[in-house]
Scaffold this motif. Sequence first.
Motif, mmCIF file in Angstrom:
data_model
loop_
_atom_site.group_PDB
_atom_site.id
_atom_site.type_symbol
_atom_site.label_atom_id
_atom_site.label_comp_id
_atom_site.label_asym_id
_atom_site.label_seq_id
_atom_site.Cartn_x
_atom_site.Cartn_y
_atom_site.Cartn_z
ATOM 1 N N ARG A 15 7.128 -16.198 3.573
ATOM 2 C CA ARG A 15 8.295 -15.452 3.117
ATOM 3 C C ARG A 15 7.974 -13.972 3.018
ATOM 4 N NH1 ARG A 15 9.980 -19.267 -1.895
ATOM 5 N NH2 ARG A 15 10.855 -20.959 -0.687
ATOM 6 N N ARG A 16 9.002 -13.163 3.175
ATOM 7 C CA ARG A 16 8.826 -11.724 2.993
ATOM 8 C C ARG A 16 8.496 -11.435 1.544
ATOM 9 N NH1 ARG A 16 13.506 -8.422 6.155
ATOM 10 N NH2 ARG A 16 12.849 -8.984 8.239
ATOM 11 N N GLN A 17 7.582 -10.514 1.333
ATOM 12 C CA GLN A 17 7.199 -10.117 -0.018
ATOM 13 C C GLN A 17 8.111 -9.017 -0.554
ATOM 14 O OE1 GLN A 17 4.560 -11.863 -1.608
ATOM 15 N NE2 GLN A 17 5.029 -13.103 0.180
ATOM 16 N N CYS A 18 8.776 -8.285 0.355
ATOM 17 C CA CYS A 18 9.671 -7.202 -0.030
ATOM 18 C C CYS A 18 10.736 -7.050 1.052
ATOM 19 C CB CYS A 18 8.883 -5.899 -0.182
ATOM 20 S SG CYS A 18 9.889 -4.510 -0.731
ATOM 21 N N TRP A 19 11.951 -6.716 0.640
ATOM 22 C CA TRP A 19 13.030 -6.557 1.598
ATOM 23 C C TRP A 19 13.991 -5.513 1.071
ATOM 24 C CZ3 TRP A 19 15.922 -11.385 3.864
ATOM 25 C CH2 TRP A 19 16.605 -11.019 5.012
ATOM 26 N N ALA A 20 14.499 -4.668 1.953
ATOM 27 C CA ALA A 20 15.497 -3.666 1.590
ATOM 28 C C ALA A 20 16.618 -3.704 2.615
ATOM 29 C CB ALA A 20 14.876 -2.282 1.542
ATOM 30 N N GLN A 21 17.815 -3.346 2.177
ATOM 31 C CA GLN A 21 18.952 -3.327 3.084
ATOM 32 C C GLN A 21 19.908 -2.222 2.671
ATOM 33 O OE1 GLN A 21 20.900 -7.101 3.472
ATOM 34 N NE2 GLN A 21 22.087 -6.431 5.218
ATOM 35 N N LEU A 22 20.453 -1.520 3.664
ATOM 36 C CA LEU A 22 21.479 -0.508 3.417
ATOM 37 C C LEU A 22 22.838 -1.125 3.704
ATOM 38 C CD1 LEU A 22 19.820 2.612 5.037
ATOM 39 C CD2 LEU A 22 20.436 2.344 2.637
ATOM 40 N N HIS A 23 23.760 -1.004 2.748
ATOM 41 C CA HIS A 23 25.127 -1.503 2.940
ATOM 42 C C HIS A 23 26.061 -0.389 3.375
ATOM 43 C CE1 HIS A 23 24.528 -5.531 1.537
ATOM 44 N NE2 HIS A 23 23.949 -5.095 0.450
ATOM 45 N N GLU A 24 25.736 0.834 2.981
ATOM 46 C CA GLU A 24 26.607 1.960 3.290
ATOM 47 C C GLU A 24 25.775 3.195 3.594
ATOM 48 O OE1 GLU A 24 29.935 4.737 1.061
ATOM 49 O OE2 GLU A 24 29.299 2.888 0.117
ATOM 50 N N ALA A 40 14.454 -5.618 -2.996
ATOM 51 C CA ALA A 40 13.945 -6.693 -3.849
ATOM 52 C C ALA A 40 12.552 -7.086 -3.367
ATOM 53 C CB ALA A 40 14.881 -7.895 -3.812
ATOM 54 N N ALA A 41 11.773 -7.655 -4.277
ATOM 55 C CA ALA A 41 10.397 -8.021 -3.925
ATOM 56 C C ALA A 41 9.884 -9.107 -4.859
ATOM 57 C CB ALA A 41 9.486 -6.795 -4.002
ATOM 58 N N THR A 42 8.737 -9.653 -4.491
ATOM 59 C CA THR A 42 8.087 -10.649 -5.337
ATOM 60 C C THR A 42 7.314 -9.972 -6.466
ATOM 61 O OG1 THR A 42 6.176 -10.654 -3.862
ATOM 62 C CG2 THR A 42 7.874 -12.339 -3.479
ATOM 63 N N LYS A 43 7.179 -8.647 -6.407
ATOM 64 C CA LYS A 43 6.504 -7.875 -7.450
ATOM 65 C C LYS A 43 7.465 -6.836 -8.013
ATOM 66 C CE LYS A 43 2.024 -8.694 -5.553
ATOM 67 N NZ LYS A 43 0.696 -8.278 -5.385
ATOM 68 N N ARG A 44 7.055 -6.186 -9.077
ATOM 69 C CA ARG A 44 7.885 -5.198 -9.765
ATOM 70 C C ARG A 44 8.240 -4.027 -8.838
ATOM 71 N NH1 ARG A 44 6.317 -0.570 -12.809
ATOM 72 N NH2 ARG A 44 7.916 -0.018 -14.324
ATOM 73 N N LEU A 45 9.505 -3.569 -8.906
ATOM 74 C CA LEU A 45 9.968 -2.383 -8.194
ATOM 75 C C LEU A 45 10.613 -1.436 -9.199
ATOM 76 C CD1 LEU A 45 11.737 -3.988 -5.100
ATOM 77 C CD2 LEU A 45 9.422 -3.087 -5.232
ATOM 78 N N ARG A 74 15.678 -16.551 -3.607
ATOM 79 C CA ARG A 74 15.225 -17.002 -4.931
ATOM 80 C C ARG A 74 13.746 -16.726 -5.212
ATOM 81 N NH1 ARG A 74 19.150 -20.178 -7.304
ATOM 82 N NH2 ARG A 74 20.765 -20.861 -5.888
ATOM 83 N N HIS A 75 12.970 -16.456 -4.192
ATOM 84 C CA HIS A 75 11.546 -16.195 -4.412
ATOM 85 C C HIS A 75 11.278 -14.771 -4.896
ATOM 86 C CE1 HIS A 75 12.126 -14.708 -0.330
ATOM 87 N NE2 HIS A 75 10.976 -14.050 -0.438
ATOM 88 N N PHE A 76 12.292 -13.889 -4.847
ATOM 89 C CA PHE A 76 12.097 -12.529 -5.350
ATOM 90 C C PHE A 76 12.172 -12.505 -6.867
ATOM 91 C CE2 PHE A 76 13.836 -10.771 -1.154
ATOM 92 C CZ PHE A 76 12.565 -10.588 -0.649
ATOM 93 N N LEU A 77 11.449 -11.576 -7.467
ATOM 94 C CA LEU A 77 11.448 -11.369 -8.902
ATOM 95 C C LEU A 77 12.834 -10.894 -9.341
ATOM 96 C CD1 LEU A 77 9.594 -11.219 -11.430
ATOM 97 C CD2 LEU A 77 9.163 -8.841 -10.816
ATOM 98 N N LEU A 78 13.408 -11.541 -10.349
ATOM 99 C CA LEU A 78 14.729 -11.160 -10.847
ATOM 100 C C LEU A 78 14.586 -9.842 -11.607
ATOM 101 C CD1 LEU A 78 17.712 -11.804 -11.158
ATOM 102 C CD2 LEU A 78 17.152 -13.103 -13.206
ATOM 103 N N GLN A 79 15.088 -8.775 -11.001
ATOM 104 C CA GLN A 79 14.977 -7.435 -11.573
ATOM 105 C C GLN A 79 16.087 -6.564 -10.981
ATOM 106 O OE1 GLN A 79 11.377 -5.427 -10.208
ATOM 107 N NE2 GLN A 79 11.333 -6.748 -8.408
ATOM 108 N N ARG A 80 16.201 -5.361 -11.447
ATOM 109 C CA ARG A 80 17.198 -4.443 -10.899
ATOM 110 C C ARG A 80 16.895 -4.207 -9.421
ATOM 111 N NH1 ARG A 80 19.989 -2.564 -15.222
ATOM 112 N NH2 ARG A 80 18.918 -2.688 -17.213
#
Length: 127
Positions: A15-24, A40-45, A74-80
Amino acid sequence: MSEAVASWLPAWLHRRQCWAQLHEVAALPGNVLTLRGWAAATKRLTHVRAYCDGRCIGGAKLTSIRGDVFARHRHFLLQRAGFCLSVQLKRPLRSKAQISIVVLDGDRRRGWLAETFELAPELTSAI
Protein backbone atom coordinates in the motif's frame (compact mmCIF):
# COMPACT_ATOMS: atom_id res chain seq x y z
CA MET A 1 12.00 -6.83 -5.72
CA SER A 2 11.15 -10.16 -7.34
CA GLU A 3 7.58 -11.47 -7.49
CA ALA A 4 8.56 -14.49 -5.38
CA VAL A 5 9.77 -12.24 -2.54
CA ALA A 6 6.87 -9.79 -2.89
CA SER A 7 4.25 -12.54 -2.70
CA TRP A 8 4.97 -13.41 0.94
CA LEU A 9 5.37 -9.83 2.20
CA PRO A 10 2.53 -8.43 4.33
CA ALA A 11 -0.22 -6.65 2.38
CA TRP A 12 0.51 -3.32 4.10
CA LEU A 13 3.90 -3.16 2.35
CA HIS A 14 2.12 -3.00 -1.02
CA ARG A 15 0.00 0.00 0.00
CA ARG A 16 1.02 3.59 -0.51
CA GLN A 17 2.46 5.16 2.62
CA CYS A 18 1.45 8.68 1.54
CA TRP A 19 -0.92 10.09 -1.05
CA ALA A 20 -1.93 13.60 -2.13
CA GLN A 21 -4.54 14.80 -4.59
CA LEU A 22 -5.56 18.18 -5.99
CA HIS A 23 -9.31 18.69 -6.47
CA GLU A 24 -9.14 22.27 -7.67
CA VAL A 25 -6.53 24.35 -9.46
CA ALA A 26 -7.95 27.74 -10.41
CA ALA A 27 -6.32 30.76 -12.02
CA LEU A 28 -8.24 33.85 -10.91
CA PRO A 29 -8.08 37.50 -11.99
CA GLY A 30 -5.21 39.45 -10.43
CA ASN A 31 -2.73 36.60 -11.01
CA VAL A 32 -4.17 34.57 -8.11
CA LEU A 33 -3.74 30.81 -8.03
CA THR A 34 -6.00 28.73 -5.79
CA LEU A 35 -5.25 25.10 -4.90
CA ARG A 36 -7.56 22.77 -2.97
CA GLY A 37 -6.94 19.13 -2.16
CA TRP A 38 -5.95 16.57 0.45
CA ALA A 39 -2.92 14.68 1.70
CA ALA A 40 -2.97 11.55 3.86
CA ALA A 41 -0.37 9.10 5.13
CA THR A 42 0.30 6.21 7.47
CA LYS A 43 2.38 8.64 9.59
CA ARG A 44 1.74 12.09 11.04
CA LEU A 45 1.37 15.03 8.59
CA THR A 46 1.26 18.74 9.41
CA HIS A 47 1.21 20.74 6.19
CA VAL A 48 1.92 20.95 2.48
CA ARG A 49 4.22 23.19 0.46
CA ALA A 50 3.15 24.18 -3.06
CA TYR A 51 5.27 24.90 -6.11
CA CYS A 52 4.29 26.36 -9.48
CA ASP A 53 6.73 25.64 -12.32
CA GLY A 54 9.46 24.82 -9.81
CA ARG A 55 9.07 27.96 -7.67
CA CYS A 56 7.78 27.74 -4.11
CA ILE A 57 4.53 29.73 -3.91
CA GLY A 58 3.50 28.99 -0.32
CA GLY A 59 2.31 26.47 2.18
CA ALA A 60 -0.90 25.44 3.90
CA LYS A 61 -1.71 23.56 7.08
CA LEU A 62 -3.85 20.47 6.85
CA THR A 63 -7.05 21.78 8.41
CA SER A 64 -9.99 19.45 7.82
CA ILE A 65 -10.72 15.80 8.46
CA ARG A 66 -11.71 14.21 5.15
CA GLY A 67 -14.08 11.35 5.94
CA ASP A 68 -14.33 10.46 2.25
CA VAL A 69 -10.56 9.94 2.03
CA PHE A 70 -10.36 7.78 5.16
CA ALA A 71 -13.39 5.72 4.17
CA ARG A 72 -11.59 4.69 1.00
CA HIS A 73 -8.04 4.51 2.40
CA ARG A 74 -8.53 2.93 5.82
CA HIS A 75 -4.82 2.22 6.30
CA PHE A 76 -4.02 5.95 6.56
CA LEU A 77 -3.75 7.59 9.97
CA LEU A 78 -7.00 9.40 10.84
CA GLN A 79 -5.86 13.03 10.99
CA ARG A 80 -6.47 16.37 9.33
CA ALA A 81 -6.01 15.98 5.57
CA GLY A 82 -7.71 18.79 3.63
CA PHE A 83 -5.95 21.96 2.53
CA CYS A 84 -6.69 25.16 0.62
CA LEU A 85 -4.17 27.74 -0.57
CA SER A 86 -4.71 30.99 -2.48
CA VAL A 87 -1.65 32.94 -3.56
CA GLN A 88 -1.12 36.09 -5.59
CA LEU A 89 1.80 35.19 -7.83
CA LYS A 90 4.63 37.59 -8.63
CA ARG A 91 5.00 36.26 -12.16
CA PRO A 92 2.19 35.80 -14.70
CA LEU A 93 0.85 32.25 -15.06
CA ARG A 94 1.54 30.35 -18.25
CA SER A 95 -1.22 28.46 -20.07
CA LYS A 96 0.29 25.16 -18.84
CA ALA A 97 1.62 25.10 -15.30
CA GLN A 98 3.24 22.29 -13.36
CA ILE A 99 1.86 22.27 -9.83
CA SER A 100 3.78 20.28 -7.23
CA ILE A 101 2.71 19.54 -3.67
CA VAL A 102 5.23 18.37 -1.08
CA VAL A 103 3.63 16.68 1.94
CA LEU A 104 5.40 17.37 5.23
CA ASP A 105 5.52 16.50 8.92
CA GLY A 106 7.35 19.51 10.31
CA ASP A 107 10.49 19.61 8.15
CA ARG A 108 10.35 15.91 7.22
CA ARG A 109 9.14 15.17 3.70
CA ARG A 110 6.56 12.35 3.60
CA GLY A 111 5.51 12.46 -0.06
CA TRP A 112 4.83 14.58 -3.10
CA LEU A 113 2.54 15.10 -6.08
CA ALA A 114 3.33 16.80 -9.41
CA GLU A 115 0.81 17.41 -12.18
CA THR A 116 0.59 19.68 -15.22
CA PHE A 117 -2.58 21.73 -15.58
CA GLU A 118 -3.96 23.72 -18.50
CA LEU A 119 -5.27 27.03 -17.24
CA ALA A 120 -7.84 29.37 -18.78
CA PRO A 121 -6.08 31.37 -21.56
CA GLU A 122 -7.71 34.70 -20.61
CA LEU A 123 -6.09 34.52 -17.17
CA THR A 124 -2.59 33.50 -18.22
CA SER A 125 0.39 34.94 -20.05
CA ALA A 126 2.16 33.53 -23.10
CA ILE A 127 5.60 33.60 -21.42
